[in-house]
Design an enzyme around this catalytic site. Structure first.
Site, PDB file in Angstrom:
ATOM      1  N   TYR A  49       4.371  -8.851  -3.015  1.00  0.00           N
ATOM      2  CA  TYR A  49       3.064  -8.384  -3.501  1.00  0.00           C
ATOM      3  C   TYR A  49       2.521  -9.261  -4.627  1.00  0.00           C
ATOM      4  CZ  TYR A  49       3.147  -4.027  -0.762  1.00  0.00           C
ATOM      5  OH  TYR A  49       3.133  -3.096   0.250  1.00  0.00           O
ATOM      6  N   ASN A 112       0.300   4.410   2.575  1.00  0.00           N
ATOM      7  CA  ASN A 112      -0.369   4.178   3.863  1.00  0.00           C
ATOM      8  C   ASN A 112       0.585   3.713   4.970  1.00  0.00           C
ATOM      9  OD1 ASN A 112       0.001   1.612   2.953  1.00  0.00           O
ATOM     10  ND2 ASN A 112      -2.148   1.023   2.925  1.00  0.00           N
ATOM     11  N   HIS A 115       2.666  -1.903   6.312  1.00  0.00           N
ATOM     12  CA  HIS A 115       2.030  -3.152   5.868  1.00  0.00           C
ATOM     13  C   HIS A 115       1.982  -4.099   7.052  1.00  0.00           C
ATOM     14  CE1 HIS A 115       1.229  -6.852   3.669  1.00  0.00           C
ATOM     15  NE2 HIS A 115       2.145  -7.393   4.453  1.00  0.00           N
TER      16      HIS A 115
HETATM   17  P1  CMP Z   1      -0.452  -3.176   1.958  1.00  0.00           P
HETATM   18  O1  CMP Z   1      -0.951  -3.588   3.303  1.00  0.00           O
HETATM   19  O2  CMP Z   1       1.005  -2.961   1.822  1.00  0.00           O
HETATM   20  O3  CMP Z   1      -0.897  -4.282   0.903  1.00  0.00           O
HETATM   21  C1  CMP Z   1      -1.181  -3.985  -0.434  1.00  0.00           C
HETATM   22  C2  CMP Z   1      -1.128  -2.530  -0.710  1.00  0.00           C
HETATM   23  O4  CMP Z   1      -1.723  -2.132  -1.913  1.00  0.00           O
HETATM   24  C3  CMP Z   1      -1.908  -1.803   0.353  1.00  0.00           C
HETATM   25  O5  CMP Z   1      -1.197  -1.838   1.553  1.00  0.00           O
HETATM   26  C4  CMP Z   1      -2.079  -0.441  -0.289  1.00  0.00           C
HETATM   27  O6  CMP Z   1      -0.959   0.389  -0.071  1.00  0.00           O
HETATM   28  C5  CMP Z   1      -2.158  -0.797  -1.745  1.00  0.00           C
HETATM   29  N1  CMP Z   1      -3.510  -0.737  -2.272  1.00  0.00           N
HETATM   30  C6  CMP Z   1      -4.528  -1.522  -1.946  1.00  0.00           C
HETATM   31  N2  CMP Z   1      -5.626  -1.196  -2.655  1.00  0.00           N
HETATM   32  C7  CMP Z   1      -5.268  -0.173  -3.451  1.00  0.00           C
HETATM   33  C8  CMP Z   1      -5.951   0.607  -4.420  1.00  0.00           C
HETATM   34  N3  CMP Z   1      -7.230   0.382  -4.716  1.00  0.00           N
HETATM   35  N4  CMP Z   1      -5.273   1.562  -5.029  1.00  0.00           N
HETATM   36  C9  CMP Z   1      -3.978   1.780  -4.735  1.00  0.00           C
HETATM   37  N5  CMP Z   1      -3.260   1.072  -3.837  1.00  0.00           N
HETATM   38  C10 CMP Z   1      -3.913   0.107  -3.190  1.00  0.00           C
END
Ligand code: CMP
Length: 150
Positions: A49, A112, A115
Site C-alpha cells: 500500500y 471491501n 483487492h
Molecule cells: P484496495 O483495492 O485494497 O486499495 C486501497 C484500499 O484503500 C481500497 O481497496 C480501500 O479498501 C481503501 N480505501 C480507498 N479509499 C478509501 C477511503 N477514502 N477511505 C477509507 N479506505 C479507503
C-alpha cells in the site's frame, strides 16, 4: 497471457466468502495460477500500500490487512486486469455495479473484501511482491484453454 494480482481480505475469509469469490474468477474462465492463504506482515502491507502512505486512511488500511488471513492469488486470462476490475467493482461498494463482488458482498470501502491490481504496472509489481516465481503454477491447461487451442 496477461496476469493480475488479487487478494481476498480478512473480512472475506472471516465471513466465509472465499469459495463464492473464487468461483467468480473460475466461472469467467480465468486461470488461477497461484493461490495462498497467509498472514500479512506489516512490512509486506506497507510495501503493497505504499502509494497510500500519508493518506488519512493509511493506518487503518495497514491494520485491517494485517488483522487476519488473506488469500492472495494470481489470475491469468485475456485482458484479465480490466476484466477483474469489473468483477471486483468500484472501491466504494455503494457505487459498484450490481453483480460485482463489492456490490454484492460489501457495505463499506474500508472493508471491501478484495483487492485487485489496477494497471499492468501494479499487477507486475504486486505479483512479484506477493509471490516467488516458483509459486506460480502455470503447468496446466484449463478446459477453456484446451477449447481455444492455446
Ligand atoms: P484496495 O483495492 O485494497 O486499495 C486501497 C484500499 O484503500 C481500497 O481497496 C480501500 O479498501 C481503501 N480505501 C480507498 N479509499 C478509501 C477511503 N477514502 N477511505 C477509507 N479506505 C479507503
Amino acid at each position: 497471457m496477461e496476469r493480475t494480482f488479487t487478494a481476498l481480505k480478512p473480512d472475506a475469509v472471516k465471513r466465509g466468502l472465499m469459495g463464492k469469490i473464487i468461483e467468480r474468477f473460475e466461472q469467467k474462465g480465468y486461470k488461477i495460477v497461484a493461490m495462498k492463504m497467509m498472514n500479512v506482515s506489516k512490512e509486506l502491507a506497507a510495501k503493497h500500500y505504499e502509494e497510500h502512505l500519508g493518506k488519512p486512511f493509511y493506518n487503518d488500511l495497514i491494520n485491517y490487512i494485517t488483522s487476519g488471513p488473506v488469500v492472495a492469488m494470481v489470475v491469468e486470462g485475456e485482458n484479465v486486469i480490466l476484466g477483474t476490475r469489473h468483477i471486483v467493482g468500484k472501491t466504494n461498494p455503494d457505487e459498484a455495479d450490481v453483480g460485482s463482488i463489492r456490490a454484492d458482498f460489501c457495505m463499506t470501502k474500508e472493508y471491501n473484501s478484495i483487492h485487485a491490481s489496477d494497471s499492468i504496472e501494479s499487477a507486475k509489481r504486486e505479483i512479484s511482491l506477493w509471490f516467488r516465481d516458483d509459486e506460480i503454477c502455470d503447468n496446466y491447461k484449463t478446459s477453456l484453454e484446451l477449447l481455444m487451442g492455446v
